[in-house]
Every structure is written in structure tokens, then in C-alpha cells.
Design a protein around this motif. Structure first.
Motif, short mmCIF file in Angstrom:
data_model
loop_
_atom_site.label_atom_id
_atom_site.label_comp_id
_atom_site.label_asym_id
_atom_site.label_seq_id
_atom_site.Cartn_x
_atom_site.Cartn_y
_atom_site.Cartn_z
N PRO A 128 0.89 -1.15 -0.25
CA PRO A 128 -0.03 -0.17 -0.08
C PRO A 128 0.81 1.14 -0.02
CG PRO A 128 -0.02 -0.99 2.26
CD PRO A 128 0.73 -2.05 1.37
N LEU A 129 0.44 2.30 -0.90
CA LEU A 129 1.49 3.43 -0.84
C LEU A 129 0.36 4.58 -0.70
CD1 LEU A 129 3.34 2.85 -4.20
CD2 LEU A 129 4.08 2.50 -1.76
N LEU A 130 0.67 5.61 -0.32
CA LEU A 130 0.00 6.90 -0.34
C LEU A 130 0.30 7.69 -1.55
CD1 LEU A 130 -1.56 7.74 2.11
CD2 LEU A 130 0.38 9.41 2.86
N ARG A 131 -0.65 7.86 -2.26
CA ARG A 131 -0.71 8.56 -3.46
C ARG A 131 -1.06 10.23 -3.23
NH1 ARG A 131 -3.53 10.66 -7.91
NH2 ARG A 131 -2.63 10.03 -9.87
N ILE A 132 -0.04 11.10 -3.54
CA ILE A 132 -0.49 12.49 -3.18
C ILE A 132 -0.35 13.15 -4.59
CG2 ILE A 132 0.44 14.70 -1.85
CD1 ILE A 132 1.60 12.58 -0.17
N GLU A 133 -1.47 13.80 -4.97
CA GLU A 133 -1.32 14.62 -6.02
C GLU A 133 -1.37 16.17 -5.66
OE1 GLU A 133 -4.44 13.30 -8.73
OE2 GLU A 133 -4.30 14.96 -9.92
#
Lengths: 241, 241
Positions: B205-210
DNA sequence: CAGTGGTCTAGACCACGTG
DNA sequence: ACGTGGTCTAGACCACTGC
């Protein structure tokens, strides 16, 4: 005019600010209530309107008080809309998601080590625990555990059905005014029980949001952990300035 | 004294604010440069010091300018520490993570549909794309794609090695001052190529920051997507007020 | 209309950083 | 010592709201 023996050389307007906070904290001025005008405050504290205004401006910046032109200045009152705007950071496209929630009754318990640390409690203190599922269009999407210091929330355990937005209740029923919060966010995989509660497959990626909410003086009053299953273009929105 | 035919009835201090912004935007006052004192501003615009002060206060609140008591007021300048403090929201326990980065040289390309939407560009516009891996103690933990409107960043493609914190470069080399940003955060699973770049297992699991970063006038100037592998007690920290 | 916050003035002195 | 921002005064008038 500044008094000759000035208390610790703190600016007058901060001293006034402090007095105003004290009156709000004591409950002398209730949530939503009109407080004295800037001119009255000035007279009461023996300062000019400009100084009284600086004191009030500080309170406005801290969300303790709200100005309405032509009307007056009011003690901040948590409304549903307001709490959504300030504290609900999960969006669906451009729209803020507002949820319904199905909560279990608050359960008293001895504070765990983590609860003591996050809520700044001493050993032996009790907490109230709330578990709930927040739903949107009957689809569950957030599983949430909330812990509150029992001493600050007398009577709350009697509430059976709690609304989705809680800070209005905290304020009106328990005189706890949440003024700020921190959220620590990570990505996790749904374990089996979480997956079941959210009706998703185990191993689905979730946003884990851990919040500590604080009242006046920075006192922590709520610790909550939210596991969020975000569909399609849903996301958490943060503003950086 | 207020002039009889007042321009659109906008408060004087906001008019002054606007003039000051114009001078900064034109480059007449460079980043880090001392601007005139409040008294000088007052004289130049024919207002009182109080009004000049309100104008400057507005700029301070917008992070366009910085006050230093005893010294003066300066055009905001992005420093590494500053950018960390304001824009790096990933923490390890209580410590902010500061990373090194290994970036590929910026690559010019025709803006994709998403880039056009996020950066508010018309069809046919070009962008600069940067790809990089951000590491901490030689361990990669963020994989990042950055897109910039080429028109605003002349000469940037010539830079081979870019530092981890970019906004100082944007400001000094391209006169683009980032003043705010929004981040949309979701949880995702690492796909195969991401996993390889971050040296982790696919499915982690990754944090996706846009992020969309904005300059003066709210103009979007940077779009970046960060995929973050957060170890142990690392997290994204958001402040709610 | 009266009362509120919002803007504005023309001064004053204080606290701070540099020379 | 000097100049800066920070605090403070004692007024004034404007813009808005509710009665």
C-alpha cells in the motif's frame, strides 16, 4: 495609556484577549452568544477601540469567535455546515462527502496506553469509546473508532443516536469547544474484520486517518482513527499555505 | 481623507496591497529584497501608516512578504528550510523527513489532457516533465512525476541536477513564486514498475499524493504526483483549523 | 433610525536588530 | 544612535444589519 508597572510586558491586547478567552471558557458567554461590542470591551478594559479590536481579531484567527458586520461578535458555535467545511476533508471529485453514520452507544473503559498518550491522560483515567460506520447512499465507506476523556464528557454515554458531525454535540452537551486538529495519514490494507464492516475485499487499500482534536489551550479532547475506503475519484484534500 | 470619487469603493488598503503585489510580480522588487518601510509606503500612496500597515499585513497573510522586527519587510524568498516547513508534510514520528532526490533531466513534451486540465493550459501547450526518486538514507521512498508549463520555466530544462526542494529554483531561476498548493490524497497499491523503483513488493500500500501548486493570482504552475512508501511510523501530517 | 464592525487618520512611544 | 516593525491612543466616518 500604559500602566507604569506593566504585567510582564505583555502587550495589552493579548492581556485583553486572555480575559475574553477566560470568560468564554468559564461559560459566562455561551456558544452562539453575542459578546460586547469592541467599544464596550475597550471601555471595560480601559483601552482604545483599536486595541480591543486587536484582541478580538486574535480570537477570530483562532476560530474562537465570529464577526458579523452590522450585527456584532459572537462566540463560535459549531454547526453541521461549519464542521463539514472545517473538518471533513474527504471529497468526491469537487464535492465534499457528507455522510450518515451508524454508531454504537459510547462505552466507558479504562484508557489504553495509546489513548493515554494521545489524549494526555494519567494512568487510571477512563475514556468513552465510540465505534461507528459512516455511510454514503447506504454504502459504508468509513469505519471509525473514537476515544474521549470521560471526565470531559459527562452524560454523553446516555446518547444513543449520535449525529455524524459530533463537535456541535461536544460543544452544546459537554461545553467542549474543538478549535483545531491534526491528522496523521497513512495507507493500509483492509484486514478481515474491517473488510467485512465496509463490505469490501480484504487487502483493499484504505486511507487511515488518525486525528487528535484540541480544545482551547491546546488540550487534546478527542482521538479518532478512521479507515476510509475511497471509491473512484474520492480523495482527502489538504491545503498548503 | 477619502477621495470623493472613490475607485469602485474598494478599501484604500486593498488598493495599496494590489500596487505592492504588482511591483513584486513585475520583478521590480526581487525575492529576498527589502521593500520600503511602512512609513515610506504610507507617504508614497498618501495614506496613514495604519493603512499601509493593513496592506502589508494582507501580504504577510498570503506569504508574499515577510516582516522582521527591527529590520524591515522583505519579499518572500523560498529557502530549503522554509519549503520543508510549509510543503513537506511527510513525517517520521515527530520529525519531518527531508529527502535527497535523484532526478532525470526535465523533458519537454506536449501537454496531455490531464496536464492541460490541472495546469489550466490550452491545447497544444507544452510542458516540462521531471521524474525522480526521493531517497532517505539511501532508501527510496517516494516516486514522483512533476509537470510544469514550459512557457513559465524557460531554461529549466538545462538544469541537470535539481535539488530535492524545487520552489527556490522556480523562484530564482524562473521568477515563479509558489504561494499555495492543494494536495489530493488516496491510498493505492504499488504496481510492478513502481514497486521496482521503490524496491518493494508489488501490492504494497502506498500513499498517492497529487499536488497542484499555485503562484500569485491562483495561477497553477506545477502538477505533481507522488507515490510514497511510508515505513513504520511515517505519515502525512495535516493541520485542521 | 441606532448600533455594530470595517476603514482610516495623525500622531505617540516601545522593542528590536544593526551599525 | 538610528530605523524598523509592534503597540497604542482618541478620535472620525463608512457600510451593513435589524428594527
Amino acid at each position: 495609556m500604559t500602566s507604569p508597572n506593566d504585567a510582564a510586558r505583555r502587550p495589552r491586547y493579548l492581556q485583553v484577549r486572555e480575559q475574553l478567552v477566560a470568560r468564554i471558557q468559564s461559560g459566562a458567554w455561551a456558544p452562539g452568544q453575542l459578546i460586547p461590542s469592541e467599544i464596550d470591551i475597550a471601555k471595560q478594559f480601559g483601552v482604545s477601540q483599536g486595541t480591543a479590536r486587536m484582541a478580538v481579531t486574535a480570537l477570530v484567527a483562532e476560530n474562537i469567535v465570529t464577526r458579523r458586520q452590522g450585527l456584532g461578535t459572537f462566540v463560535y458555535e459549531h454547526t453541521r455546515e461549519d464542521e463539514l467545511e472545517r473538518f471533513a476533508r474527504v471529497f468526491n471529485g469537487r464535492e465534499r462527502i457528507d455522510a450518515d453514520s451508524r454508531s454504537w452507544q459510547p462505552v466507558p473503559a479504562k484508557a489504553s496506553r495509546v489513548e493515554r498518550r494521545e489524549l494526555d491522560l494519567v494512568a487510571g483515567c477512563k475514556v468513552l469509546r465510540i465505534r461507528r460506520v459512516r455511510v454514503r447512499d447506504d454504502i459504508p465507506f468509513i469505519l471509525e473508532r473514537i476515544s474521549l476523556p470521560e471526565a470531559l464528557f459527562p452524560g454523553l454515554a446516555a446518547h444513543h443516536e449520535l449525529p455524524d458531525m459530533l463537535y456541535g454535540i461536544y460543544q452544546r452537551a459537554c461545553a467542549v469547544m474543538v478549535v483545531e486538529a491534526e491528522e496523521r495519514i497513512t495507507a493500509v490494507l483492509a484486514d478481515r474484520s474491517t473488510a467485512k464492516a465496509l463490505r469490501i475485499a480484504a487487502g483493499t487499500p484504505l486511507l487511515r486517518i488518525e486525528r487528535v482534536a484540541r480544545a482551547l489551550q491546546g488540550k487534546p479532547v478527542e482521538w479518532r482513527v478512521s479507515l476510509c475506503h475511497l471509491s473512484a475519484d474520492a480523495h482527502y484534500l489538504a491545503r498548503l499555505k
